[in-house]
Motif scaffolding. Structure first.
Motif, PDB file in Angstrom:
ATOM      1  N   HIS A  86      34.844  28.894  18.652  1.00 19.02           N
ATOM      2  CA  HIS A  86      35.656  28.935  17.440  1.00 19.02           C
ATOM      3  C   HIS A  86      36.235  27.536  17.255  1.00 19.02           C
ATOM      4  O   HIS A  86      35.948  26.640  18.058  1.00 19.02           O
ATOM      5  N   ASP A 121      41.618  23.318  20.897  1.00 18.05           N
ATOM      6  CA  ASP A 121      41.177  23.089  22.272  1.00 18.05           C
ATOM      7  C   ASP A 121      39.693  23.416  22.463  1.00 18.05           C
ATOM      8  O   ASP A 121      39.175  23.367  23.574  1.00 18.05           O
ATOM      9  N   HIS A 122      39.016  23.724  21.376  1.00 19.01           N
ATOM     10  CA  HIS A 122      37.574  24.008  21.433  1.00 19.01           C
ATOM     11  C   HIS A 122      36.781  23.031  20.554  1.00 19.01           C
ATOM     12  O   HIS A 122      35.590  22.854  20.774  1.00 19.01           O
ATOM     13  N   GLU A 182      37.240  32.852  23.815  1.00 21.75           N
ATOM     14  CA  GLU A 182      38.606  33.318  24.032  1.00 21.75           C
ATOM     15  C   GLU A 182      38.733  34.823  23.755  1.00 21.75           C
ATOM     16  O   GLU A 182      39.792  35.311  23.387  1.00 21.75           O
ATOM     17  N   HIS A 185      38.914  29.882  29.317  1.00 21.66           N
ATOM     18  CA  HIS A 185      40.107  29.280  29.911  1.00 21.66           C
ATOM     19  C   HIS A 185      40.438  29.722  31.337  1.00 21.66           C
ATOM     20  O   HIS A 185      41.444  29.284  31.879  1.00 21.66           O
TER      21      HIS A 185
HETATM   22 ZN   LIG Z   1      41.428  28.153  23.514  1.00 21.24          ZN
END
Ligand SMILES: [Zn+2]
Length: 268
Positions: free
Chosen positions: A71, A75-76, A176, A233
């Motif tokens: 997505h 952080d991706h 996630e 994560h």
């Molecule tokens: Zn994330």
């Protein structure tokens, strides 16, 4: 926490699944949310970026021909700008939501500066075949059925899991869809309370997220040898995959095993 990225060596060049934080985020942390920096305290180390790790494996950034972000949260997607020539494969709903976050009700997560360089977007419709109980699964074009985009909607509108065929079964990046390996325990699933609340608050469709989590648990319970699932994560899962020798890769996916050993943590 880590950002668990995966790089696959294929006949279509390198395929990168998730990009973590990128070099430009480290050079200019204002690209990231202030809340994210405060809460997650990312380790802004250029050596941890996907591009630096790929270079250490002997590749150039242009060798990455395809990127599949699970997505487009910050952080991706931070590393997208480190691979400006790659095609970026996303579900159309994710692309739409990221381009119009306010209209689509997403309050945080997307950072348009991370795609200000103009990625070569390849939006895909949410349709396809059935695969292990998951609907609308489609292959990444050009690679037969060896790399599959598996919708795992809930955390975001077009959240995507990625399944990679190896001779030892399927390797499944679940992004996630869950946060911690305990959340996928097929007998007694549990998630630390804070993380559970965080996931609920950050989801655009919590019911869909929970339904997909339940389906992933079923997958792990019913096919423990055929499918190996990990999330974006979880440190435990990252260490498990980074330390172990994965099954020999299939004919098309030559480098899955090596690549997983070089999996990429971007925040801790
Ligand atoms: Zn994330």
């Amino acid at each position: 926490m880590v950002c668990h990225c995966l790089v696959l060596e294929t006949r279509q060049g390198l395929v990168l699944v998730d990009t973590g934080l990128g070099m430009h985020d480290i050079q200019d942390p204002s690209r990231l949310e202030r809340r994210f920096i405060k809460r997650s305290a990312p380790w802004l180390d250029p050596h941890e970026t996907a591009v630096a790790q790929a270079e250490r494996l002997g590749f150039k950034h242009e060798d990455v021909r395809h990127i599949i972000p699970t997505h487009l949260d910050l952080d991706h997607a931070g590393g997208l700008s480190d691979f400006p020539t790659a095609e970026v494969h996303v579900f159309r709903d994710e692309h739409e939501a990221a381009m119009h976050p306010v209209r689509r009700g997403k309050k945080f997560g997307y950072r348009p500066r991370q795609w200000a360089h103009g990625p070569r977007w390849k939006p895909h419709a949410l349709d396809g075949e059935r695969w292990f109980g998951f609907e609308a699964v489609r292959p990444l074009p050009g690679l037969g059925d060896d790399v599959l985009l598996v919708p795992l909607v809930g955390h975001s509108e077009g959240h995507c899991g990625v399944a990679v065929k190896t001779n030892g079964g399927w390797l499944r990046h679940a992004g996630e869809a869950y946060f911690n390996h305990r959340g996928l325990d097929p007998v007694v699933p549990r998630s630390p309370l804070g993380l559970a609340l965080f996931q609920r608050l950050r989801s655009v469709d919590n019911a869909a997220r929970l339904a997909n989590q339940a389906r992933l648990r079923e997958l792990v319970r019913n096919h423990p040898r055929e499918v190996h699932v990990f999330s974006a994560h979880c440190v435990t899962e990252f260490q498990r995959h980074a330390a172990s020798s994965l099954p020999v890769a299939s004919a098309l996916i030559q480098g899955a095993a090596e690549s997983c050993r070089g999996a990429i943590p971007a925040t801790r």
